[in-house]
Design an enzyme around this catalytic site. Structure first.
Site, short mmCIF file in Angstrom:
data_model
loop_
_atom_site.label_atom_id
_atom_site.label_comp_id
_atom_site.label_asym_id
_atom_site.label_seq_id
_atom_site.Cartn_x
_atom_site.Cartn_y
_atom_site.Cartn_z
N HIS A 165 11.77 19.53 -35.54
CA HIS A 165 11.93 18.23 -34.89
C HIS A 165 11.53 17.10 -35.83
O HIS A 165 10.59 17.24 -36.63
CB HIS A 165 11.06 18.15 -33.63
CG HIS A 165 11.61 18.93 -32.48
ND1 HIS A 165 12.62 18.46 -31.67
CD2 HIS A 165 11.31 20.16 -32.01
CE1 HIS A 165 12.91 19.35 -30.75
NE2 HIS A 165 12.13 20.41 -30.93
N LYS B 60 7.60 26.40 -48.75
CA LYS B 60 8.33 26.13 -49.99
C LYS B 60 9.04 27.41 -50.43
O LYS B 60 8.70 28.51 -50.01
CB LYS B 60 7.38 25.67 -51.10
CG LYS B 60 6.69 24.34 -50.79
CD LYS B 60 5.76 23.94 -51.94
CE LYS B 60 5.07 22.62 -51.64
NZ LYS B 60 4.15 22.23 -52.76
N LYS C 14 0.70 36.96 -56.88
CA LYS C 14 0.99 37.65 -58.12
C LYS C 14 2.49 37.83 -58.24
O LYS C 14 3.23 37.76 -57.26
CB LYS C 14 0.28 39.01 -58.19
CG LYS C 14 0.91 40.09 -57.34
CD LYS C 14 0.18 41.42 -57.48
CE LYS C 14 0.28 42.04 -58.84
NZ LYS C 14 1.59 42.65 -59.12
#
Length: 255
Positions: A169, A222, A239
Site C-alpha cells: 500500500h 532488497k 555468507k
C-alpha cells in the site's frame, strides 16, 4: 516491471451484493455455477477415490497436463485461470484464487496443506499472476500474493509459513486514508534452486538469485545475489555459498 505498472489507484466503487460476490468467484455466472456444482459433487470425497474423481471432473473447469492430484477440501476460485502441470499436487485445504492472468503450477510441484496462492487482480493490472516452475514445493500455510506478478523457478522450496507478497500500500499522504492512496505492485522473482526458510517474508519488488537461501524469519526488502545466504530483519548477507567452506558454528542460521 516497467515503472508505469508500479502504482495503481483504487478501482471504481462497485455495487454490492450477489453480483459482486459471483464476480469475485468465477469468470462469469455460468462458470460459477459449473465450478460450484463440481465442488459440491466431488470436492469433499476423501482418499484416492476422491483424487481420481477430481482428476477426471476438474478437467471441465481448469487446465491440467497429464494427471494432477487434488486432495479434498481444496478451494479453487476462477478455476478457468488455473493450470496444473503433470504430477502437480494440491494438499488438503489449499486455496487458489486465480482471477485474470491466473496461476500456473509446474510439473511435479507440491502445494502443501493450508497454503494460499492469491492473485486477486481486480484492478486490471497486466503483470498480475503466479507462476511456479517444476519440482518445487510451497510449504504448509505459506502465502503468495500475486498482484504484482510472482515468478518462482524450478526446485524452489519454501518452508512453512513463508510469505511472498507482490503488493504494497502507498502511505505518502497523512491526510488521506491509505485505502485511497493506491498500491504498488512491482512483482517478485525467485530463481531456480532457492530455499526459503520458515516464516520468512519477501516484500514487493525483490529478486532472489539462483541457489540463494533465506533464513527463517528473515524479511527480504532488497535483492538477494545468487548463491548467498541472507538472514535478519531486514535481511542482510551472511555468507556466500562456495564449495568446501562450511558455515562456522557461531554463524549458523536455521531454516
Amino acid at each position: 516491471m516497467p515503472d508505469s505498472y508500479s502504482h495503481y489507484n483504487p478501482p471504481p466503487q462497485q455495487n454490492s451484493g450477489l453480483k459482486v460476490y459471483i464476480q469475485r468467484q468465477a469468470a462469469n455466472p455460468a462458470r460459477y455455477w459449473l465450478e460450484q456444482t463440481l465442488f459440491f459433487l466431488a470436492g469433499w470425497v476423501p482418499t484416492a477415490i476422491g483424487i481420481g474423481l477430481r482428476a477426471v471432473l476438474y478437467r471441465m473447469i481448469l487446465k491440467m497436463d497429464g494427471i494432477a492430484a487434488i486432495e479434498k477440501n481444496v478451494r479453487l476460485r476462477y478455476a478457468s485461470n488455473i493450470h496444473l502441470g503433470k504430477g502437480a499436487y494440491l494438499d488438503e485445504s489449499v486455496y487458489l484464487h486465480a482471477c485474470p492472468r491466473g496461476i500456473e503450477i509446474g510439473d511435479n510441484t507440491f502445494i502443501m496443506h493450508g497454503a494460499v496462492l492469491h492473485v486477486y487482480n481486480f484492478r486490471g493490472m497486466p503483470q498480475s499472476g503466479i507462476r511456479i516452475g517444476r519440482n518445487s514445493l510451497i510449504g504448509e500455510y505459506s502465502i503468495i500474493r500475486g498482484q504484482g506478478g510472482v515468478t518462482i523457478g524450478d526446485r524452489v522450496y519454501t518452508s512453512p509459513f513463508t510469505q511472498i507478497l507482490a503488493v504494497n500500500h502507498v502511505v505518502d499522504d497523512p491526510d488521506v486514508p491509505f485505502t485511497a492512496q493506491g498500491i504498488t505492485a512491482e512483482g517478485i522473482v525467485v530463481e531456480d534452486d532457492v530455499w526459503l526458510g520458515a516464516g520468512c517474508i519477501l516484500t514487493d519488488g525483490v529478486h532472489v538469485g539462483k541457489g540463494a537461501v533465506v533464513a527463517a524469519g528473515a524479511v527480504v526488502t532488497k535483492d538477494v545475489p545468487p548463491h548467498t545466504i541472507v538472514g535478519g530483519i531486514p535481511a542482510h548477507p551472511i555468507k556466500t555459498i562456495e564449495k568446501g567452506q562450511p558455515v562456522p558454528a557461531d554463524r549458523k542460521v536455521y531454516f
